[in-house]
Design a protein around this motif. Structure first.
Motif, PDB file in Angstrom:
ATOM      1  N   ARG A 250       0.823  -1.196   0.000  1.00 33.21           N
ATOM      2  CA  ARG A 250       0.000   0.000   0.000  1.00 33.21           C
ATOM      3  C   ARG A 250       0.864   1.257   0.000  1.00 33.21           C
ATOM      4  O   ARG A 250       1.874   1.323   0.702  1.00 33.21           O
ATOM      5  CB  ARG A 250      -0.868  -0.026   1.257  1.00 33.21           C
ATOM      6  CG  ARG A 250      -2.221   0.539   1.096  1.00 33.21           C
ATOM      7  CD  ARG A 250      -3.140  -0.088   2.129  1.00 33.21           C
ATOM      8  NE  ARG A 250      -3.701  -1.321   1.622  1.00 33.21           N
ATOM      9  CZ  ARG A 250      -3.244  -2.518   1.910  1.00 33.21           C
ATOM     10  NH1 ARG A 250      -2.200  -2.671   2.682  1.00 33.21           N
ATOM     11  NH2 ARG A 250      -3.814  -3.584   1.400  1.00 33.21           N
TER      12      ARG A 250
ATOM     13  N   TYR B  58      -7.911  -0.415  -3.014  1.00 31.08           N
ATOM     14  CA  TYR B  58      -7.380  -1.381  -2.023  1.00 31.08           C
ATOM     15  C   TYR B  58      -6.069  -1.946  -2.543  1.00 31.08           C
ATOM     16  O   TYR B  58      -6.074  -2.763  -3.426  1.00 31.08           O
ATOM     17  CB  TYR B  58      -8.381  -2.518  -1.791  1.00 31.08           C
ATOM     18  CG  TYR B  58      -8.155  -3.240  -0.485  1.00 31.08           C
ATOM     19  CD1 TYR B  58      -8.960  -2.984   0.621  1.00 31.08           C
ATOM     20  CD2 TYR B  58      -7.108  -4.145  -0.355  1.00 31.08           C
ATOM     21  CE1 TYR B  58      -8.762  -3.644   1.818  1.00 31.08           C
ATOM     22  CE2 TYR B  58      -6.880  -4.796   0.829  1.00 31.08           C
ATOM     23  CZ  TYR B  58      -7.714  -4.558   1.935  1.00 31.08           C
ATOM     24  OH  TYR B  58      -7.496  -5.213   3.123  1.00 31.08           O
TER      25      TYR B  58
ATOM     26  N   TYR C  44     -13.886  -2.320   4.500  1.00 27.83           N
ATOM     27  CA  TYR C  44     -12.675  -2.063   3.729  1.00 27.83           C
ATOM     28  C   TYR C  44     -12.004  -3.396   3.421  1.00 27.83           C
ATOM     29  O   TYR C  44     -11.066  -3.840   4.093  1.00 27.83           O
ATOM     30  CB  TYR C  44     -11.723  -1.140   4.484  1.00 27.83           C
ATOM     31  CG  TYR C  44     -10.542  -0.706   3.633  1.00 27.83           C
ATOM     32  CD1 TYR C  44     -10.741   0.016   2.467  1.00 27.83           C
ATOM     33  CD2 TYR C  44      -9.237  -1.044   3.987  1.00 27.83           C
ATOM     34  CE1 TYR C  44      -9.669   0.399   1.670  1.00 27.83           C
ATOM     35  CE2 TYR C  44      -8.160  -0.660   3.208  1.00 27.83           C
ATOM     36  CZ  TYR C  44      -8.387   0.050   2.045  1.00 27.83           C
ATOM     37  OH  TYR C  44      -7.328   0.422   1.256  1.00 27.83           O
ATOM     38  N   SER C  45     -12.519  -4.058   2.404  1.00 27.62           N
ATOM     39  CA  SER C  45     -11.947  -5.307   1.911  1.00 27.62           C
ATOM     40  C   SER C  45     -12.202  -5.356   0.414  1.00 27.62           C
ATOM     41  O   SER C  45     -13.191  -4.776  -0.068  1.00 27.62           O
ATOM     42  CB  SER C  45     -12.584  -6.520   2.591  1.00 27.62           C
ATOM     43  OG  SER C  45     -13.860  -6.798   2.058  1.00 27.62           O
ATOM     44  N   PRO C  46     -11.338  -6.025  -0.362  1.00 25.77           N
ATOM     45  CA  PRO C  46     -11.502  -6.050  -1.820  1.00 25.77           C
ATOM     46  C   PRO C  46     -12.856  -6.592  -2.257  1.00 25.77           C
ATOM     47  O   PRO C  46     -13.505  -6.029  -3.136  1.00 25.77           O
ATOM     48  CB  PRO C  46     -10.355  -6.960  -2.285  1.00 25.77           C
ATOM     49  CG  PRO C  46      -9.352  -6.900  -1.199  1.00 25.77           C
ATOM     50  CD  PRO C  46     -10.124  -6.733   0.072  1.00 25.77           C
TER      51      PRO C  46
END
Length: 330
Positions: free
Chosen positions: A167, A330, A299-301
């Motif tokens: 990230r 993400y 907040y996850s793909p």
């Protein structure tokens, strides 16, 4: 002290649940020793931000499990080549923060096997300056456990891959792991053995003098309760990701046919609470519509992809593919 035989269970969530169950439900007057190994798993510390600690794409592609433990400290990668140990006992005034008390029996056994192990700093076991064991503790209601890893024959390449974060920029108040030089125990043994023999020898050394290793057997009722703890805590997205400290995400990328897209996210309890897009892109639709669509999303793909659904993202940014936008978010 009684040994808890986990029946070679390799599911990290069940092993952590068994540890918690023993801590809270077993006879408070006894001390217990638990050993466990697991299939490839990243275990983050209680106070860490999960998404900061893992390479999400790698763990998904390789089928690496991710969970969170009750104790603090940093993230660890474990696989079938790791043997973790846990001492479960009373929390008296001489035990919590006293890592030497719980690592000394292990270090003594390792030295008897030819491994020049030593306790270093607060809670690490080193061999020739390299880490083979990290340790952490947790206490509740007069009980505690002190547990640690033993890198016997772990795939060390995967340690770096699973814990490497790609990230661009994430800022939070979570406790960051300190990447250390690590090594395996197996090359240092005075004679080679596999991990099963290694566990057997450690048990014999730790319970030296006992004609037979005393055990606390796990009943079917115990396993049923352990399975429920694993389901409610260690496999629960809200525990593994939602318990992460609040954090900000800022990611910027220039797409040739679109221009610069700069996304800013504020994530709390694992969910997007605030979303803003900036940049020099041209879109037909008001970008605030897309921003509001993402608010409240995990907040996850997978969850972000589901929130976008069949939305035509080109109407907001110009000629960009849906997977390119997901890669930015993400």
């Amino acid at each position: 002290m009684l040994y808890i035989d986990n029946q070679d269970m390799m599911d990290a969530t069940l092993n952590l649940a068994l540890e918690e169950y023993a801590l809270t439900q077993f006879d408070i007057s006894e001390t217990y020793l638990l050993f466990y190994s697991m299939h490839p798993t990243v275990i983050v510390g209680k106070n860490q931000n999960t998404v900061e600690e893992i390479d999400t794409q790698y763990v998904q592609d390789q089928g690496v499990a991710v969970t969170r433990r009750l104790s603090g400290g940093g993230a660890v990668y474990n696989d079938e080549g790791d043997l973790s140990f846990s001492f479960i006992t009373k929390n008296d005034e001489h035990s919590f923060h006293n890592y030497r008390r719980f690592t000394e029996p292990v270090i003594r056994a390792l030295r008897e096997l030819g491994v020049p192990a030593e306790l270093s700093g607060r809670n690490d076991i080193l061999v020739e300056g390299k880490k083979v064991s990290g340790n952490a503790q947790f206490a509740t209601r007069g009980r505690m456990f002190s547990h640690g890893t033993l890198l016997f024959d772990v795939n060390l390449d995967n340690v770096a891959k699973a814990l490497k974060v790609r990230r661009e920029k994430i800022e939070s108040k979570g406790l960051h792991s300190v990447r250390s030089r690590v090594t395996n125990i197996r090359p240092y043994l005075n004679h080679d053995m596999d991990i099963h023999e290694f566990k057997k020898v450690l048990l014999e050394r730790i319970f030296a003098g006992e004609p037979q290793i005393p055990q606390r057997h796990i009943t079917e009722d115990d396993w049923a309760a352990v399975s429920e703890i694993a389901k409610q805590r260690y496999r629960n997205w809200d525990w593994v990701y939602g318990k992460s400290p609040s954090f900000n995400v800022q990611r910027t990328e220039r797409f040739p046919a679109v221009g610069i897209i700069d996304v800013r996210l504020y994530v709390e309890h694992g969910r997007i609470q605030h979303c803003r897009f900036y940049g020099d892109f041209f879109g037909e639709q008001d970008i605030s519509e897309l921003e509001q669509l993402l608010v409240g999303c995990r907040y996850s793909p997978d969850d972000i992809a589901a929130a976008l659904g069949r939305l035509d993202v080109r109407s907001y940014f110009g000629p960009i593919r849906r997977d390119e936008l997901l890669g930015l978010l993400y």
